[in-house]
Design an enzyme around this catalytic site. Structure first.
Site, PDB file in Angstrom:
ATOM      1  CE  LYS A 183      -9.816   4.957   0.617  1.00  0.00           C
ATOM      2  NZ  LYS A 183      -8.635   4.070   0.595  1.00  0.00           N
TER       3      LYS A 183
ATOM      4  CB  ALA B  46     -18.554   2.941  -8.570  1.00  0.00           C
TER       5      ALA B  46
ATOM      6  N   GLY C  88      -5.323  -1.775  -5.750  1.00  0.00           N
ATOM      7  CA  GLY C  88      -4.422  -0.626  -5.787  1.00  0.00           C
ATOM      8  C   GLY C  88      -5.101   0.694  -6.064  1.00  0.00           C
ATOM      9  CB  ALA C  89      -8.537   1.628  -7.108  1.00  0.00           C
TER      10      ALA C  89
ATOM     11  N   GLY D 241     -17.510   7.938  -6.180  1.00  0.00           N
ATOM     12  CA  GLY D 241     -16.641   9.102  -6.043  1.00  0.00           C
ATOM     13  C   GLY D 241     -16.017   9.229  -4.667  1.00  0.00           C
TER      14      GLY D 241
ATOM     15  CB  ALA E  49      -0.946   0.003   1.201  1.00  0.00           C
ATOM     16  CD  GLU E  50       2.173   1.004   3.945  1.00  0.00           C
ATOM     17  OE1 GLU E  50       1.476   0.827   4.946  1.00  0.00           O
ATOM     18  OE2 GLU E  50       2.575   0.062   3.221  1.00  0.00           O
TER      19      GLU E  50
ATOM     20  CG  ASP F 128      -1.088  -4.072  -6.341  1.00  0.00           C
ATOM     21  OD1 ASP F 128      -1.334  -3.977  -5.138  1.00  0.00           O
ATOM     22  OD2 ASP F 128      -1.368  -5.081  -7.019  1.00  0.00           O
TER      23      ASP F 128
ATOM     24  CG  ASP G 111      -2.670   1.546  -2.115  1.00  0.00           C
ATOM     25  OD1 ASP G 111      -3.156   1.824  -1.000  1.00  0.00           O
ATOM     26  OD2 ASP G 111      -2.360   0.392  -2.465  1.00  0.00           O
TER      27      ASP G 111
END
Length: 315
Positions: free
Chosen positions: A225, A228, A254-255, A230, A33-34, A293, A257
């Site tokens: 977040k 879909a 990965g979206a 927004g 993630a980071e 990712d 991140d």
């Protein structure tokens, strides 16, 4: 000055095109993630430092080599013979549905301690970014997150936390117990709609109350977040919502991140709240429309590509 300093576990990632149980070929890359956020920010032209432990093995070398190749500073990262580099297996199970399998118990990253990450905060970065994933890896990584967050806030750096809850690592009660004490030290808190309750006080029973409680605790910006639908950002004086970019879905891993990388990029560039969300939803859309990712994340000059007509060929 470093723009963003971050740390956590980056694993070797093996991606299969179908069910793993049927065998076949797999593509080797890295993911975390980071480090996904770090790569996203580096591609957008920001100076980023990633710190972490990898195993003293070939996959650990792959992690460090990949991050260096993407322009991420890994000066304070190191190989540790005490554990292997973690492994993540991904299979495209049905359509755009991806299933993830982790082999990360007793990995090198689980040995992370405050002494590994605090030196990476000198010289002071503008932003320190952490996630709830590192908190869940064990006592040492949890202490490292806590120490880094408090040290950064005490020195005047901005602190961003993405809740990023992973149910296979820990339950919601344990996650909330670890996350809530960090809230007063945060500048930016990022959470999906179902993660917000893990960071806000237990008595806050609705999204509105959770956001209000976090702002009252000192968080400057609460970013929600919504997939879909927004995303939204709330401050003490404003609330802004922006829709998601509509793109064909290839891979959703990965979206989140990518979204954080876009949001922090906008923050560093001094953009307003709406423009930050626009950049965040754009970088998330690149991730969703690409496999991997981080591989499809845009450079700064590519941010406008999604404005082209579908099916366009750019010559």
């Amino acid at each position: 000055m470093t723009d963003v300093a971050t740390f956590g576990e980056t694993m070797a990632a093996l991606r299969a095109d179908g069910p793993i149980r049927l065998g076949g070929t797999m593509r080797l890359s890295v993911a975390g993630a980071e480090s996904n956020v770090a790569i996203g920010l580096a591609r957008l032209g920001h100076r980023v430092r990633w710190t972490g432990l990898v195993g003293d093995d070939e996959t650990g070398e792959l992690v460090l080599r990949t991050l260096r190749a993407e322009g991420v500073d890994v000066t304070h990262a190191r190989s540790d013979p005490g554990g292997p580099t973690g492994l993540m297996l991904l299979e495209e199970r049905a359509g755009a549905l991806t299933r993830v399998i982790y082999h990360r118990a007793a990995s090198a990253a689980s040995l992370l301690e405050p002494a590994d990450v605090l030196p990476a905060l000198d010289p002071q970065p503008k932003v320190v970014h952490v996630t709830g994933i590192t908190l869940a890896l064990g006592p040492g990584p949890a202490a490292a997150v806590s120490a880094a967050v408090r040290a950064a806030a005490g020195c005047g750096a901005l602190v961003c936390l993405d809740v990023n809850h992973r149910s296979r690592l820990w339950g919601r009660d344990r996650a909330a117990e670890a996350l809530r004490p960090l809230a007063p030290h945060l500048t930016v808190a990022v959470a999906s709609e179902d993660e917000l309750e893990l960071l806000a006080p237990a008595e806050a029973a609705t999204e509105e109350r959770r956001v209000s409680a976090l702002l009252a605790a000192g968080v400057a910006e609460v970013v929600v977040k919504r997939g879909a639908a927004g995303a939204s950002v709330y401050t003490a004086t404003d609330a802004v919502h922006r829709p998601a970019r509509q793109v064909p879905v290839a891979d959703t891993v990965g979206a989140g991140d990518a979204f954080v990388a876009g949001y922090l990029s906008g923050l560093l560039d001094g953009l307003g709240l709406a423009a930050r969300l626009d950049r965040a939803t754009t970088t998330a859309a690149f991730a969703v429309a690409s496999r991997g990712d981080w591989e499809g994340l845009p450079s700064r000059r590519e941010l406008d590509l999604l404005d082209s007509l579908p099916g366009s060929t750019l010559r």
